[in-house]
Design a protein around this motif. Structure first.
Motif, PDB file in Angstrom:
ATOM      1  N   GLY A 182       2.054   7.957   6.835  1.00  0.00           N
ATOM      2  CA  GLY A 182       1.351   6.747   6.424  1.00  0.00           C
ATOM      3  C   GLY A 182       0.105   6.387   7.204  1.00  0.00           C
ATOM      4  O   GLY A 182      -0.336   5.247   7.162  1.00  0.00           O
ATOM      5  N   ALA A 183      -0.498   7.376   7.911  1.00  0.00           N
ATOM      6  CA  ALA A 183      -1.701   7.036   8.682  1.00  0.00           C
ATOM      7  C   ALA A 183      -2.852   6.624   7.756  1.00  0.00           C
ATOM      8  O   ALA A 183      -3.687   5.804   8.119  1.00  0.00           O
ATOM      9  CB  ALA A 183      -2.121   8.209   9.563  1.00  0.00           C
ATOM     10  N   ASP A 184      -2.871   7.180   6.533  1.00  0.00           N
ATOM     11  CA  ASP A 184      -3.972   6.851   5.612  1.00  0.00           C
ATOM     12  C   ASP A 184      -3.925   5.397   5.152  1.00  0.00           C
ATOM     13  O   ASP A 184      -4.903   4.850   4.669  1.00  0.00           O
ATOM     14  CB  ASP A 184      -3.974   7.802   4.394  1.00  0.00           C
ATOM     15  N   ILE A 185      -2.768   4.740   5.305  1.00  0.00           N
ATOM     16  CA  ILE A 185      -2.698   3.324   4.944  1.00  0.00           C
ATOM     17  C   ILE A 185      -2.452   2.475   6.198  1.00  0.00           C
ATOM     18  O   ILE A 185      -1.959   1.352   6.126  1.00  0.00           O
ATOM     19  CB  ILE A 185      -1.603   3.041   3.874  1.00  0.00           C
ATOM     20  N   ASN A 186      -2.792   3.035   7.367  1.00  0.00           N
ATOM     21  CA  ASN A 186      -2.578   2.353   8.649  1.00  0.00           C
ATOM     22  C   ASN A 186      -1.150   1.843   8.800  1.00  0.00           C
ATOM     23  O   ASN A 186      -0.918   0.723   9.253  1.00  0.00           O
ATOM     24  CB  ASN A 186      -3.548   1.182   8.824  1.00  0.00           C
ATOM     25  N   LEU A 234       0.854  -1.186   0.000  1.00  0.00           N
ATOM     26  CA  LEU A 234       0.000   0.000   0.000  1.00  0.00           C
ATOM     27  C   LEU A 234       0.885   1.231   0.000  1.00  0.00           C
ATOM     28  O   LEU A 234       1.851   1.309   0.766  1.00  0.00           O
ATOM     29  CB  LEU A 234      -0.874   0.018   1.260  1.00  0.00           C
ATOM     30  N   VAL A 235       0.571   2.202  -0.855  1.00  0.00           N
ATOM     31  CA  VAL A 235       1.356   3.428  -0.913  1.00  0.00           C
ATOM     32  C   VAL A 235       0.514   4.572  -0.364  1.00  0.00           C
ATOM     33  O   VAL A 235      -0.651   4.723  -0.733  1.00  0.00           O
ATOM     34  CB  VAL A 235       1.796   3.728  -2.373  1.00  0.00           C
ATOM     35  N   SER A 236       1.088   5.368   0.541  1.00  0.00           N
ATOM     36  CA  SER A 236       0.329   6.466   1.145  1.00  0.00           C
ATOM     37  C   SER A 236       0.076   7.573   0.127  1.00  0.00           C
ATOM     38  O   SER A 236       0.763   7.663  -0.892  1.00  0.00           O
ATOM     39  CB  SER A 236       1.086   7.039   2.345  1.00  0.00           C
ATOM     40  N   ASN A 237      -0.892   8.430   0.442  1.00  0.00           N
ATOM     41  CA  ASN A 237      -1.269   9.495  -0.492  1.00  0.00           C
ATOM     42  C   ASN A 237      -0.104  10.381  -0.879  1.00  0.00           C
ATOM     43  O   ASN A 237       0.059  10.735  -2.039  1.00  0.00           O
ATOM     44  CB  ASN A 237      -2.365  10.373   0.129  1.00  0.00           C
ATOM     45  N   GLU A 238       0.715  10.722   0.095  1.00  0.00           N
ATOM     46  CA  GLU A 238       1.862  11.595  -0.222  1.00  0.00           C
ATOM     47  C   GLU A 238       2.948  10.844  -0.959  1.00  0.00           C
ATOM     48  O   GLU A 238       3.903  11.439  -1.450  1.00  0.00           O
ATOM     49  CB  GLU A 238       2.492  12.259   1.013  1.00  0.00           C
ATOM     50  N   GLY A 239       2.868   9.511  -0.971  1.00  0.00           N
ATOM     51  CA  GLY A 239       3.837   8.713  -1.713  1.00  0.00           C
ATOM     52  C   GLY A 239       5.138   8.466  -0.980  1.00  0.00           C
ATOM     53  O   GLY A 239       6.021   7.796  -1.482  1.00  0.00           O
ATOM     54  N   GLU A 240       5.236   8.972   0.244  1.00  0.00           N
ATOM     55  CA  GLU A 240       6.526   8.812   0.930  1.00  0.00           C
ATOM     56  C   GLU A 240       6.559   7.605   1.872  1.00  0.00           C
ATOM     57  O   GLU A 240       7.615   7.227   2.353  1.00  0.00           O
ATOM     58  CB  GLU A 240       6.896  10.083   1.688  1.00  0.00           C
ATOM     59  N   THR A 241       5.402   6.991   2.109  1.00  0.00           N
ATOM     60  CA  THR A 241       5.351   5.836   2.994  1.00  0.00           C
ATOM     61  C   THR A 241       4.707   4.666   2.259  1.00  0.00           C
ATOM     62  O   THR A 241       3.721   4.843   1.547  1.00  0.00           O
ATOM     63  CB  THR A 241       4.507   6.165   4.248  1.00  0.00           C
ATOM     64  N   GLU A 242       5.281   3.484   2.444  1.00  0.00           N
ATOM     65  CA  GLU A 242       4.693   2.284   1.838  1.00  0.00           C
ATOM     66  C   GLU A 242       4.610   1.207   2.897  1.00  0.00           C
ATOM     67  O   GLU A 242       5.533   1.020   3.669  1.00  0.00           O
ATOM     68  CB  GLU A 242       5.561   1.783   0.680  1.00  0.00           C
ATOM     69  N   LYS A 243       3.480   0.504   2.906  1.00  0.00           N
ATOM     70  CA  LYS A 243       3.332  -0.593   3.866  1.00  0.00           C
ATOM     71  C   LYS A 243       3.232  -1.907   3.111  1.00  0.00           C
ATOM     72  O   LYS A 243       2.579  -1.992   2.071  1.00  0.00           O
ATOM     73  CB  LYS A 243       2.085  -0.386   4.724  1.00  0.00           C
ATOM     74  N   TYR A 244       3.881  -2.913   3.668  1.00  0.00           N
ATOM     75  CA  TYR A 244       3.906  -4.233   3.050  1.00  0.00           C
ATOM     76  C   TYR A 244       3.299  -5.262   3.964  1.00  0.00           C
ATOM     77  O   TYR A 244       3.501  -5.225   5.172  1.00  0.00           O
ATOM     78  CB  TYR A 244       5.361  -4.658   2.801  1.00  0.00           C
ATOM     79  N   LEU A 245       2.575  -6.191   3.369  1.00  0.00           N
ATOM     80  CA  LEU A 245       2.157  -7.389   4.103  1.00  0.00           C
ATOM     81  C   LEU A 245       2.928  -8.546   3.488  1.00  0.00           C
ATOM     82  O   LEU A 245       2.822  -8.802   2.283  1.00  0.00           O
ATOM     83  CB  LEU A 245       0.643  -7.610   3.968  1.00  0.00           C
ATOM     84  N   PHE A 246       3.729  -9.209   4.328  1.00  0.00           N
ATOM     85  CA  PHE A 246       4.547 -10.313   3.836  1.00  0.00           C
ATOM     86  C   PHE A 246       4.040 -11.644   4.394  1.00  0.00           C
ATOM     87  O   PHE A 246       3.667 -11.729   5.567  1.00  0.00           O
ATOM     88  CB  PHE A 246       6.005 -10.135   4.270  1.00  0.00           C
TER      89      PHE A 246
END
Ligand code: SAH
Length: 330
Positions: free
Chosen positions: A293-297, A38-50
Motif C-alpha cells: 500500500g505504499a502507492d496510497i500512503n 483508497l485502494v492500492s494498485n495491486e488491490g490487496e491494501t485499502e486505506k480508510y480515513l474515518f
C-alpha cells in the motif's frame, strides 16, 4: 453492537420496544464516518480515513493476505513519540481514542469491504501503550465471545518501547504478540531517531522484552526500519545480534517507507540483503517485511491524522502542537 454491527438501538429487534426507546434516550450508539477509501494498485491494501464524532480523523488499513485479512488500527489521534522517520507525529498528539473508536475501525472496515477480518495489528497512528487502558479494553472486547472472537494470538501490538507499560501488558494475561520498534542497535543512535529511548534506554527495553517472553511464552518481534546510511551498515547488524543474543525473538526488517516531510530513503536491495545475512549467520530469525500500500500512503509509518489534501491548511497549527509534543521527553 460488537458482533452484529447494528446502526441503532432500533435495530436490536430481539429487545422489547420499550427498552429500545429507553436505551435510545439514555445512550448514543456511535459509528465512524467513512470520509475516504483508497485502494492500492495491486488491490490487496485499502486505506480508510474515518471521521470521529468530535470532528477529528484517523486512518486505518485493510490488508488482504493469502491466509486471511488483517486490519491495522490506530489508537490515538496523532502521536507524541516523535520518531524521526514517521508521519504519525507530524501533527503532534491530539487525543486518545476510546475503546469503542478503536473497535469501530474494525467494524467499519468489515462493513465497507465485506472482508472477514481475522487478524488485527495495532500499528496505526499513535502509541498503543501511551493509551494502554483503552487499548486493553479494546483487546478484551474484540477477543470476547460477545465480540468478534479473534484469538489473542492473532493480535499484534506494536510499541516504540514504553517499558513500564510492557510490564503491564505482560501482567494483563492477554498474551498478544508484542512487536517492538527498535530501529537502532545502540542508545546513541536510538536516542536520536526514537526519542522515547532517552527515557527508557535499550538495556531496560530488552530486559522488559525478555520478561514478556517468559511471562507469555510468546516470541517478541523487533521491527527495524532500514534507513540508508543511518542504521543499515553490517557493523550495526552485528551490534544488533549482540543486543538480541539469547532472546526468544524475530527481527522484521522494513526498508523505510517514504514520508515527504521526513526525507529518509531506504537502502538498496543489496544492502538490505547483506544486513539480513549478518543476522541469519548468527541464527537470529529474520524476515523482510513486504511493502503493502505504499502507492496510497498506507504503508508502515505513512499514516497520519489529517488527510494529505488538508495538510497545507493546518500546517501552522501543526507546528505548534508538534513542539508541545516533543516536550514530553524533557
Ligand atoms: N507507535 C507504535 C505503533 C506504530 S507501528 C510503534 O512505534 O511501534 C508502525 C511501525 O512502522 C513502527 O515500527 C514504526 O516505527 C514503523 N515506521 C514508522 N515510520 C516508518 C517509515 N517511514 N517506514 C517504515 N516503517 C516506519
Amino acid at each position: 453492537m460488537f458482533q452484529k454491527d447494528v446502526a441503532s438501538f432500533d435495530d436490536m429487534s430481539n429487545l422489547p420496544a420499550s427498552l429500545r426507546t429507553d436505551l435510545d434516550r439514555q445512550y448514543t450508539l456511535g459509528r465512524l464516518r467513512q470520509i475516504k477509501r483508497l485502494v492500492s494498485n495491486e488491490g490487496e491494501t485499502e486505506k480508510y480515513l474515518f471521521g470521529l464524532s468530535d470532528g477529528n480523523t484517523v486512518e486505518s488499513v485493510l490488508m488482504r493476505h493469502d491466509y486471511g485479512s488483517s486490519a491495522c488500527v490506530s489508537t490515538q489521534v496523532g502521536c507524541r513519540m516523535g520518531c524521526v522517520f514517521c508521519a504519525s507525529s507530524l501533527g503532534g498528539w491530539v487525543r486518545n481514542l476510546t475503546p469503542g473508536e478503536i473497535y469501530d475501525q474494525v467494524l467499519a472496515i468489515r462493513r465497507s469491504t465485506g472482508a472477514d477480518v481475522q487478524r488485527v495489528v495495532i500499528m496505526g497512528t499513535g502509541e498503543p501503550l501511551d493509551n494502554l487502558d483503552h487499548t486493553l479494553v479494546f483487546i478484551r472486547n474484540i477477543t470476547a465471545d460477545y465480540g468478534l472472537g479473534i484469538s489473542t494470538r492473532r493480535i499484534t501490538l506494536s510499541t516504540c518501547g514504553l517499558v513500564p507499560e510492557i510490564g503491564r501488558l505482560a501482567n494483563s494475561g492477554l498474551g498478544v504478540t508484542l512487536a517492538v520498534s527498535l530501529h537502532a542497535p545502540n542508545d546513541d543512535l536510538r536516542n536520536r531517531i526514537v526519542p522515547v529511548n532517552r527515557r527508557y534506554p535499550l538495556a531496560q527495553l530488552i530486559r522488559a522484552c525478555g520478561e514478556y517472553t517468559l511471562r507469555t511464552g510468546r516470541r517478541v518481534t523487533f521491527e527495524y526500519a532500514l534507513i540508508q546510511g543511518l542504521n543499515d551498515a553490517p557493523g550495526q547488524a552485528n551490534a544488533l545480534t549482540e543486543l538480541l543474543r539469547g532472546l526468544n525473538c524475530h527481527v522484521n526488517l522494513i526498508p523505510v517507507n517514504y514520508v515527504p516531510e521526513r526525507g529518509s530513503t531506504p537502502p538498496d536491495p543489496v544492502t538490505v540483503r547483506r544486513f539480513q545475512e549478518v543476522l541469519e549467520l548468527k541464527g537470529i530469525p529474520v524476515t523482510v517485511r513486504r511493502e503493502m500500500g505504499a502507492d496510497i500512503n498506507a504503508a508502515c509509518g505513512q499514516l497520519r491524522t489529517v488527510a494529505s489534501s488538508q495538510r497545507a491548511a493546518s500546517s501552522r497549527h501543526r507546528h505548534h502542537r508538534h513542539s508541545r509534543g516533543s516536550e514530553w521527553y524533557r
